[in-house]
Design an enzyme around this catalytic site. Structure first.
Site, PDB file in Angstrom:
ATOM      1  N   ASP A  67     -29.618 122.878  -4.361  1.00 26.03           N
ATOM      2  CA  ASP A  67     -30.243 122.601  -5.660  1.00 26.03           C
ATOM      3  C   ASP A  67     -31.537 121.821  -5.511  1.00 26.03           C
ATOM      4  O   ASP A  67     -31.874 121.341  -4.420  1.00 26.03           O
ATOM      5  CB  ASP A  67     -29.263 121.849  -6.573  1.00 26.03           C
ATOM      6  N   HIS A 138     -19.001 117.762 -10.133  1.00 22.31           N
ATOM      7  CA  HIS A 138     -19.919 118.874  -9.865  1.00 22.31           C
ATOM      8  C   HIS A 138     -20.067 119.154  -8.376  1.00 22.31           C
ATOM      9  O   HIS A 138     -19.971 118.256  -7.540  1.00 22.31           O
ATOM     10  CB  HIS A 138     -21.288 118.671 -10.535  1.00 22.31           C
TER      11      HIS A 138
HETATM   12  P1  PGA Z   1     -23.637 111.604  -3.546  1.00 27.55           P
HETATM   13  O1  PGA Z   1     -23.829 112.797  -4.579  1.00 27.55           O
HETATM   14  O2  PGA Z   1     -23.433 112.232  -2.210  1.00 27.55           O
HETATM   15  O3  PGA Z   1     -24.928 110.852  -3.608  1.00 27.55           O
HETATM   16  O4  PGA Z   1     -22.457 110.824  -3.997  1.00 27.55           O
HETATM   17  C1  PGA Z   1     -22.968 113.876  -4.520  1.00 27.55           C
HETATM   18  C2  PGA Z   1     -23.307 114.883  -5.595  1.00 27.55           C
HETATM   19  O5  PGA Z   1     -23.761 114.485  -6.683  1.00 27.55           O
HETATM   20  O6  PGA Z   1     -23.083 116.077  -5.359  1.00 27.55           O
END
Ligand code: PGA
Length: 272
Positions: A67, A138
């Site tokens: 993304d 998500h």
């Molecule tokens: P993080 O984010 O690794 O910074 O916890 C994960 C995500 O939002 O997919």
């Protein structure tokens, strides 16, 4: 799903980097799906070490990132493009023409999204997809309510994600600077990967890990769709695993796997 519980984030990252290294060794021209966020940072650091110290060769590897924020140019310091350059691509011998991060500044994001899908397919498909998980469940930026058959497209971020990411990337209280839209692989795009590796560490991820692993499959927790995939490995540290109801069973399964099948069969045969 294979659930592996390790002591801490360091062990999680070492194991994840080992799995990615093995994928590259087995198939030097493999296609990797890559993730951003704080979770995979140490995994990328270890992969860089595998390259610099052990000569792990990325020259034929193709990558597709999950993304990107819509509206950020690739050179923006908070773009996921910059994140990947800083953490991995600038430090290994990956061929820049084989690197794909969704374009945040595309004039026609929907057309770009369908081109991205075509590129993944033309590459032969993703062999190994690395994932983190958001506090709202998500994967990629597939926020609650995303269709489980969604493909790459534009997605509006939730307020929780904006707040989480403001803290991580823009600084506490800087929510207004976080883009509201993203371009993300869909849930179905992710499920097309041959193998999926999801990482989670820290107590703040414990409630959502319990939900996506042990709760129902639902578009309200898009990571729960991974229950439908035949080759998912989840590596959790003890803190992220602390709310799993079947924690003891997952650990027991890993214990049993230490014994080779032929030995296990011999032992059973002798006991009969
Ligand atoms: P993080 O984010 O690794 O910074 O916890 C994960 C995500 O939002 O997919």
């Amino acid at each position: 799903m294979e659930i592996i519980i390790v002591a801490d984030a360091q062990q999680m990252s070492e194991m994840a980097a080992g799995i990615i290294r093995d994928q590259i060794l087995v198939k030097p021209d493999c296609v990797l799906g890559l993730a951003t966020g704080s979770t995979p940072e140490a995994t990328y650091k270890r992969l860089v070490r595998h390259h610099t110290e052990d000569g792990l060769d990325f020259s034929q590897v193709t990558t597709f990132n999950l993304d990107e924020y819509l509206g950020l140019p690739p050179t923006h310091e908070q773009s996921y493009h910059t994140f990947m350059q800083d953490r991995l691509f600038n430090h290994v011998n990956v061929d820049p023409t084989r690197v794909h991060v969704p374009k945040g500044m595309s004039a026609d994001p929907e057309a770009f999204a369908s081109w991205y899908e075509d590129e993944i397919e033309a590459s032969g498909g993703i062999d190994l997809q690395l994932l983190g998980i958001g506090g709202d469940g998500h994967i990629g930026f597939n926020e609650p309510g995303s269709s489980l058959s969604s493909r790459t497209r534009v997605k509006t971020l939730t307020k929780q994600t904006i707040e989480d990411n403001a803290r991580l990337f823009f600084g506490e209280g800087q929510e207004h600077l976080v883009p509201r839209f993203s371009i993300t692989m869909g849930v179905a795009t992710i499920l097309d990967a041959q193998r999926i590796l999801l990482l989670a560490a820290g107590a703040q991820k414990a409630p959502i890990c319990q939900k996506f692993i042990e709760g129902p499959v639902t578009s309200m927790v898009t990571a729960s769709a991974l229950q439908l995939h035949p080759a998912v490995t989840v590596i959790l540290d003890e803190a992220a695993a602390s709310k799993l109801e079947h924690r003891g069973y997952y650990k027991w399964v890993q214990e049993q796997k230490k014994e080779e099948y032929p030995a296990a069969l011999r032992r059973i045969a002798q006991a009969l």
